[in-house]
Design a protein around this motif. Structure first.
Motif, PDB file in Angstrom:
ATOM      1  N   ASP A   5      27.938  43.782  34.787  1.00 30.97           N
ATOM      2  CA  ASP A   5      26.701  43.279  34.192  1.00 30.97           C
ATOM      3  C   ASP A   5      25.669  42.858  35.233  1.00 30.97           C
ATOM      4  N   LEU A   6      26.141  42.230  36.315  1.00 35.18           N
ATOM      5  CA  LEU A   6      25.220  41.610  37.271  1.00 35.18           C
ATOM      6  C   LEU A   6      25.261  42.236  38.655  1.00 35.18           C
ATOM      7  N   ASN A   7      26.213  43.160  38.877  1.00 37.15           N
ATOM      8  CA  ASN A   7      26.408  43.731  40.213  1.00 37.15           C
ATOM      9  C   ASN A   7      26.728  42.640  41.235  1.00 37.15           C
ATOM     10  N   LEU A   8      27.521  41.678  40.821  1.00 37.47           N
ATOM     11  CA  LEU A   8      27.957  40.580  41.681  1.00 37.47           C
ATOM     12  C   LEU A   8      29.472  40.646  41.840  1.00 37.47           C
ATOM     13  N   ASP A   9      29.942  40.530  43.066  1.00 34.63           N
ATOM     14  CA  ASP A   9      31.372  40.580  43.349  1.00 34.63           C
ATOM     15  C   ASP A   9      31.877  39.203  43.760  1.00 34.63           C
ATOM     16  N   TYR A  10      32.963  38.793  43.148  1.00 29.80           N
ATOM     17  CA  TYR A  10      33.640  37.544  43.487  1.00 29.80           C
ATOM     18  C   TYR A  10      35.120  37.836  43.685  1.00 29.80           C
ATOM     19  N   GLU A  11      35.805  36.924  44.395  1.00 32.32           N
ATOM     20  CA  GLU A  11      37.244  37.043  44.617  1.00 32.32           C
ATOM     21  C   GLU A  11      37.998  36.236  43.563  1.00 32.32           C
ATOM     22  N   ASP A  12      39.302  36.467  43.491  1.00 36.45           N
ATOM     23  CA  ASP A  12      40.130  35.802  42.482  1.00 36.45           C
ATOM     24  C   ASP A  12      40.094  34.283  42.619  1.00 36.45           C
ATOM     25  N   ASN A  13      39.949  33.780  43.853  1.00 31.91           N
ATOM     26  CA  ASN A  13      39.919  32.330  44.047  1.00 31.91           C
ATOM     27  C   ASN A  13      38.543  31.731  43.783  1.00 31.91           C
ATOM     28  N   GLN A  14      37.629  32.560  43.263  1.00 30.53           N
ATOM     29  CA  GLN A  14      36.285  32.087  42.942  1.00 30.53           C
ATOM     30  C   GLN A  14      36.021  32.045  41.444  1.00 30.53           C
ATOM     31  N   VAL A  15      37.065  32.088  40.619  1.00 33.43           N
ATOM     32  CA  VAL A  15      36.877  32.097  39.168  1.00 33.43           C
ATOM     33  C   VAL A  15      37.852  31.147  38.499  1.00 33.43           C
ATOM     34  N   ASN A  67      53.792  39.367  20.652  1.00 34.05           N
ATOM     35  CA  ASN A  67      54.489  39.665  21.909  1.00 34.05           C
ATOM     36  C   ASN A  67      55.056  38.426  22.585  1.00 34.05           C
ATOM     37  N   GLY A  68      54.769  37.261  22.027  1.00 32.48           N
ATOM     38  CA  GLY A  68      55.258  36.025  22.614  1.00 32.48           C
ATOM     39  C   GLY A  68      54.403  35.488  23.749  1.00 32.48           C
ATOM     40  N   ASN A  69      53.226  36.079  23.969  1.00 39.07           N
ATOM     41  CA  ASN A  69      52.380  35.647  25.083  1.00 39.07           C
ATOM     42  C   ASN A  69      51.606  34.369  24.794  1.00 39.07           C
ATOM     43  N   ALA A  70      51.584  33.952  23.537  1.00 37.76           N
ATOM     44  CA  ALA A  70      50.789  32.776  23.169  1.00 37.76           C
ATOM     45  C   ALA A  70      51.624  31.503  23.062  1.00 37.76           C
ATOM     46  N   SER A  71      52.883  31.587  23.396  1.00 38.13           N
ATOM     47  CA  SER A  71      53.804  30.474  23.131  1.00 38.13           C
ATOM     48  C   SER A  71      53.957  29.488  24.278  1.00 38.13           C
ATOM     49  N   TYR A  72      53.445  29.826  25.453  1.00 39.33           N
ATOM     50  CA  TYR A  72      53.774  29.026  26.630  1.00 39.33           C
ATOM     51  C   TYR A  72      52.523  28.676  27.430  1.00 39.33           C
ATOM     52  N   TYR A  73      52.713  27.695  28.343  1.00 37.57           N
ATOM     53  CA  TYR A  73      51.642  27.381  29.285  1.00 37.57           C
ATOM     54  C   TYR A  73      51.249  28.627  30.075  1.00 37.57           C
ATOM     55  N   THR A  74      49.990  28.700  30.420  1.00 39.28           N
ATOM     56  CA  THR A  74      49.527  29.752  31.323  1.00 39.28           C
ATOM     57  C   THR A  74      49.083  29.100  32.632  1.00 39.28           C
ATOM     58  N   PRO A  75      48.778  29.874  33.665  1.00 34.30           N
ATOM     59  CA  PRO A  75      48.182  29.280  34.858  1.00 34.30           C
ATOM     60  C   PRO A  75      46.930  28.485  34.489  1.00 34.30           C
ATOM     61  N   THR A  76      46.721  27.384  35.166  1.00 28.28           N
ATOM     62  CA  THR A  76      45.596  26.506  34.830  1.00 28.28           C
ATOM     63  C   THR A  76      44.254  27.231  34.829  1.00 28.28           C
ATOM     64  N   PRO A  77      43.954  28.080  35.799  1.00 24.90           N
ATOM     65  CA  PRO A  77      42.641  28.743  35.792  1.00 24.90           C
ATOM     66  C   PRO A  77      42.558  29.957  34.887  1.00 24.90           C
ATOM     67  N   GLY A  78      43.602  30.221  34.107  1.00 22.77           N
ATOM     68  CA  GLY A  78      43.598  31.372  33.215  1.00 22.77           C
ATOM     69  C   GLY A  78      44.578  32.437  33.653  1.00 22.77           C
ATOM     70  N   VAL A  79      45.020  33.250  32.707  1.00 21.56           N
ATOM     71  CA  VAL A  79      45.963  34.317  33.043  1.00 21.56           C
ATOM     72  C   VAL A  79      45.283  35.302  33.987  1.00 21.56           C
ATOM     73  N   PRO A  80      46.042  35.903  34.910  1.00 20.10           N
ATOM     74  CA  PRO A  80      45.423  36.825  35.879  1.00 20.10           C
ATOM     75  C   PRO A  80      44.602  37.933  35.239  1.00 20.10           C
ATOM     76  N   ALA A  81      45.071  38.486  34.123  1.00 17.27           N
ATOM     77  CA  ALA A  81      44.342  39.585  33.487  1.00 17.27           C
ATOM     78  C   ALA A  81      42.971  39.141  32.986  1.00 17.27           C
ATOM     79  N   LEU A  82      42.863  37.910  32.519  1.00 14.96           N
ATOM     80  CA  LEU A  82      41.571  37.423  32.053  1.00 14.96           C
ATOM     81  C   LEU A  82      40.643  37.146  33.235  1.00 14.96           C
ATOM     82  N   ARG A  83      41.179  36.566  34.294  1.00 17.03           N
ATOM     83  CA  ARG A  83      40.341  36.334  35.465  1.00 17.03           C
ATOM     84  C   ARG A  83      39.803  37.658  36.011  1.00 17.03           C
ATOM     85  N   GLN A  84      40.658  38.674  36.011  1.00 18.72           N
ATOM     86  CA  GLN A  84      40.202  39.986  36.464  1.00 18.72           C
ATOM     87  C   GLN A  84      39.155  40.564  35.520  1.00 18.72           C
ATOM     88  N   ALA A  85      39.324  40.316  34.226  1.00 18.85           N
ATOM     89  CA  ALA A  85      38.337  40.789  33.249  1.00 18.85           C
ATOM     90  C   ALA A  85      36.982  40.119  33.477  1.00 18.85           C
TER      91      ALA A  85
END
Length: 397
Positions: A85-95, A59-77
């Motif tokens: 797993d842990l019943n712990l909630d964090y925000e997007d700016n905490q990962v 799909n061409g998703n592996a060819s370019y730089y991504t955001p430094t902290p990881g792609v949004p979909a992975l951070r959400q994952a």
């Protein structure tokens, strides 16, 4: 003026990787070496994860730089998996996602430590903790734990070690190399102590899914809001999903610290490997069947290997509760076999019995050695039997 920095003169190589390299050299020379050294699952990454990576490439998703902290979909994952797993909630700016949990820890220490800041590290410890603290100009302060306490630290020992320069402590449960797990009561005591003294808890939970024989893993961050706020959780996909080579780890916690870690990463790796990020999304959000399959296999190996190892003369071993290591005290065996140190004994096991294990001195415990049971049962039992026969032959010389 020397070519090498003074800082690097204090750093030693990883004993696990050095042992593995030596074993590979012997194999290349045609010697039948059994390696029980490296902490790496012998399973293949699941096909669904491989296919996700292939799809990302196509799909061409592996060819370019991504955001430094990881792609949004992975951070959400990561956030979703942590919540489930842990019943712990964090925000997007905490990962933050980085190139393996080792890189996460490196970024963390670079972000939080000033020169001579102290980090409490419980021995036996994973080999890179002390070196990474030194690379960040900090001072590792090791607390030696005892076998009678299952190699776990007590609050009294923390009280004896703390100074005005103490910045953080590293908690690794289940532990590499001992495989021991802290109970809820023990974690509460450590967590409340850290909150009281404003000490950051670095909770390395990379083996948190690999628990055996009815024991329970508890994340220290789940015990109170105050302890959670004082904790940086470190995890990754390497051990639980058989993805050591993909190099994806992550951390969750204080947004100010996470932001500083992102800044460090932006000037070093730029971002985690793109294709590996899409593989990790599938690992975290897809079927978790591979995790349980490996856990059951490791449990069987532990239950088979433990009595075999305990039967070797001079081997004193506590049965671990998690991870995939056995960490016997072999001081008496080494002396009975004519060796002055366990390091020499370990080298003898490699060169004469042709089994690669890791000396405990690299983990801050000179009387022990580490055996990884992250290999198939036949190879594992054959390796332990070689060690047993070697010890008997040396004792009878």
């Amino acid at each position: 003026m020397g070519l090498i920095s003074d800082r690097m003169k204090t750093i030693g190589p990883s004993v696990t990787l050095a042992t593995s390299a030596k074993a590979k050299q012997l194999k290349a020379a045609g010697i039948d070496v059994i390696s029980l050294a490296v902490g790496e699952p012998d399973f293949q990454t699941a096909d669904s994860i491989k296919q996700a990576a292939i799809q990302a490439i196509e799909n061409g998703n592996a060819s370019y730089y991504t955001p430094t902290p990881g792609v949004p979909a992975l951070r959400q994952a990561v956030l979703k998996r942590t919540a489930e797993d842990l019943n712990l909630d964090y925000e997007d700016n905490q990962v933050i996602v980085a190139d393996g949990a080792k890189n996460v820890l490196y970024n963390l220490f670079q972000a939080i430590l000033n020169e001579k800041d102290e980090v409490l590290i419980f021995a036996p410890y994973w080999v890179s903790y002390t070196e990474q603290v030194k690379l960040a100009s900090g001072t590792p302060v090791t607390i030696s734990t005892e076998a009678k306490n299952d190699y776990k630290v007590t609050v009294a020992e923390l009280d004896a070690a703390i100074t005005s320069k103490t910045k953080a402590l590293i908690l690794n449960s289940p532990s590499n190399p001992t495989g021991m797990i802290y109970s809820k009561e023990e974690l509460l005591a450590i967590g409340n102590w850290a909150v009281k003294h404003n000490i950051l808890i670095v909770s390395d939970e990379i083996y948190g899914k690999l628990i055996y024989n009815g024991h329970e893993f508890i994340s220290i961050a789940t015990l109170s809001d105050e302890i959670k706020a004082q904790t940086i959780l470190v995890n990754g996909v390497s051990k639980s999903y058989a993805m050591t080579g993909w190099r994806i780890g992550y951390a969750l916690g204080n947004p100010e610290i996470i932001k500083a870690m992102i800044d460090v990463a932006s000037h070093s790796t730029s971002n985690p490997t793109a294709v590996s990020q899409y593989a990790a999304i599938e690992a975290l959000t897809g079927s978790q069947e591979i995790v349980e399959k490996m856990r059951l296999a490791f449990e069987e190996r532990l239950n088979t290997a433990y009595p075999l190892l305990a039967a070797i003369p001079g081997f004193e071993v506590i049965k671990p509760h998690g991870a995939f290591y056995l960490f016997p005290n072999v001081r008496q065996a080494a002396l009975a076999c004519g060796f002055t140190t366990v390091d020499e004994f370990v080298d003898g096991i490699l060169m004469e019995a042709h089994v690669a294990v890791v000396q405990g001195s690299g983990f801050g415990s000179k009387d022990n050695l580490r055996i990884s049971y992250a290999t198939d049962l036949e190879t594992l039992t054959k390796g332990i039997e070689r060690i047993h026969q070697y010890v008997l032959s040396k004792m009878n010389d």
